[in-house]
Write a protein that holds these residues in place. Structure first.
Motif, short mmCIF file in Angstrom:
data_model
loop_
_atom_site.label_atom_id
_atom_site.label_comp_id
_atom_site.label_asym_id
_atom_site.label_seq_id
_atom_site.Cartn_x
_atom_site.Cartn_y
_atom_site.Cartn_z
N ILE A 230 0.79 -1.23 0.00
CA ILE A 230 0.00 0.00 0.00
C ILE A 230 0.83 1.29 0.00
O ILE A 230 0.30 2.34 -0.38
CB ILE A 230 -0.97 0.03 1.21
N VAL A 231 2.10 1.22 0.41
CA VAL A 231 2.88 2.46 0.47
C VAL A 231 3.43 2.81 -0.91
O VAL A 231 3.63 1.93 -1.75
CB VAL A 231 4.04 2.36 1.49
N PRO A 232 3.71 4.09 -1.17
CA PRO A 232 4.34 4.48 -2.43
C PRO A 232 5.71 3.83 -2.57
O PRO A 232 6.37 3.53 -1.57
CB PRO A 232 4.46 6.01 -2.30
N PRO A 233 6.16 3.60 -3.80
CA PRO A 233 7.45 2.92 -4.02
C PRO A 233 8.62 3.55 -3.29
O PRO A 233 9.48 2.84 -2.78
CB PRO A 233 7.63 3.02 -5.55
N HIS A 234 8.66 4.89 -3.19
CA HIS A 234 9.83 5.52 -2.57
C HIS A 234 9.86 5.34 -1.05
O HIS A 234 10.85 5.67 -0.40
CB HIS A 234 9.88 7.02 -2.92
N LEU A 235 8.78 4.78 -0.46
CA LEU A 235 8.76 4.53 0.98
C LEU A 235 8.96 3.07 1.33
O LEU A 235 9.03 2.71 2.52
CB LEU A 235 7.43 5.01 1.58
N ARG A 236 9.07 2.21 0.33
CA ARG A 236 9.16 0.77 0.61
C ARG A 236 10.46 0.40 1.32
O ARG A 236 10.47 -0.46 2.19
CB ARG A 236 9.02 -0.02 -0.69
N MET A 237 11.57 1.06 0.94
CA MET A 237 12.82 0.73 1.60
C MET A 237 12.76 1.09 3.08
O MET A 237 13.31 0.39 3.93
CB MET A 237 13.99 1.44 0.94
N ASP A 238 12.07 2.18 3.41
CA ASP A 238 11.92 2.55 4.82
C ASP A 238 11.12 1.48 5.56
O ASP A 238 11.41 1.18 6.73
CB ASP A 238 11.20 3.89 4.94
N ALA A 239 10.11 0.92 4.90
CA ALA A 239 9.32 -0.13 5.53
C ALA A 239 10.18 -1.37 5.80
O ALA A 239 10.07 -2.00 6.86
CB ALA A 239 8.13 -0.49 4.65
N VAL A 240 11.03 -1.73 4.84
CA VAL A 240 11.91 -2.88 5.02
C VAL A 240 12.93 -2.61 6.12
O VAL A 240 13.24 -3.48 6.93
CB VAL A 240 12.62 -3.23 3.69
#
Length: 290
Positions: free
Chosen positions: A142-152
């Motif tokens: 659900i998050v925008p692509p540029h925030l996925r690394m932060d989620a990981v």
């Protein structure tokens, strides 16, 4: 048996598959860049690592070190269900640099020749980790692509904190080494905090060493041994992350972003940015606007 081919990593930083189901027999032998976290939900088989054979069964957790050869064979049927997360060192460094004690323990795990790497989890631990994997899967969807690394990165912090405190029990040799590393971990923490305070300006190793009252050579050697990168490389990595955030502001020119991120020369900033992300800062900004 086959040599398993590499799969493209998301943003060249991580690879994640939650509860992937396999209905055909699996058998391969491979190694890869980055750390692998494998969790078995369902299925039976065998796993070979460090020339040791381990049975695979539900609630098995396996951690594979970067470039470590390992072999897996799973019997199907019944079906084999697994969650797989592979993360490169640059992702781990993002949270470990601010948690020196955790970083010290995990560095010893990576450096030790034959630590425990296969864990048969108790039901409570298995349920907790499965829920954490589920939340990561939902977040990445659900998050925008540029925030996925932060989620990981956030997941990695939570996972390793739980792993070190609840699952991984170092042997006596590692415990002795940890005592020796405690002082170094404190020094790493002081270096990281100093860099964070001075990130938006150009500084030299001599300036850092003078404030912390250590020799430049000692700080450089200690940081490299513990973190795996030089002090300069770490500082530039943090500046590039800051630059990515600043590029979201259209009122800032690339030169402004470069200066605010702490780079002395815009041309150097652009060169480092393109080498890391595959795009110039200007093209990266354009990709964010699509």
């Amino acid at each position: 048996m086959k040599i398993h081919n590499a799969i493209p990593w998301q943003d060249n930083l991580y690879l994640f598959h939650f509860r992937s189901v396999h209905t055909s027999p699996i058998e391969y032998f491979h190694a890869h860049e980055g750390l692998e976290i494998l969790f078995v939900h369902e299925g039976v088989g065998r796993y070979v690592i460090n020339n040791e054979l381990y049975p695979l069964k539900p609630s098995t957790l396996i951690l594979v070190k970067p470039f470590q050869m390992h072999e897996i064979k799973v019997q199907v049927p019944p079906s084999y269900t697994r969650t797989l997360l592979k993360i490169k060192s640059s992702v781990m460094e993002r949270f470990m640099t601010v948690l020196p004690q955790l970083a010290s323990v995990f560095a010893l795990f990576l450096e030790h020749r034959q630590p425990s790497q296969v864990f048969y989890l108790a039901p409570a631990d298995a349920s907790y980790l499965e829920e954490q994997f589920r939340q990561l899967s939902h977040t990445l969807a659900i998050v925008p692509p540029h925030l996925r690394m932060d989620a990981v990165t956030l997941f990695s912090f939570q996972f390793f904190e739980y792993f070190v405190s609840r699952i991984y029990v170092p042997d006596s040799t590692l415990e002795t080494q940890m005592l020796g590393h405690a002082g170094q971990a404190e020094i790493i923490g002081r270096i990281v905090k100093w860099i964070d305070r001075h990130l938006n300006q150009s500084f030299t190793l001599n300036e850092l060493a003078a404030e912390l009252h250590f020799s430049p050579n000692y700080l450089s050697k200690t940081f490299k041994e513990q973190m795996g990168v030089s002090i300069t490389a770490y500082a530039n990595e943090q500046r590039l992350e800051k630059a990515k955030i600043l590029l979201a502001d259209p009122s800032l020119t690339v030169e402004n972003v470069s200066r605010r991120a702490g780079f002395k020369y815009p041309s150097y900033f652009i060169s480092l940015f393109k080498a890391k992300y595959g795009l110039t800062p200007r093209r990266y900004r354009m990709s964010m606007e699509k």
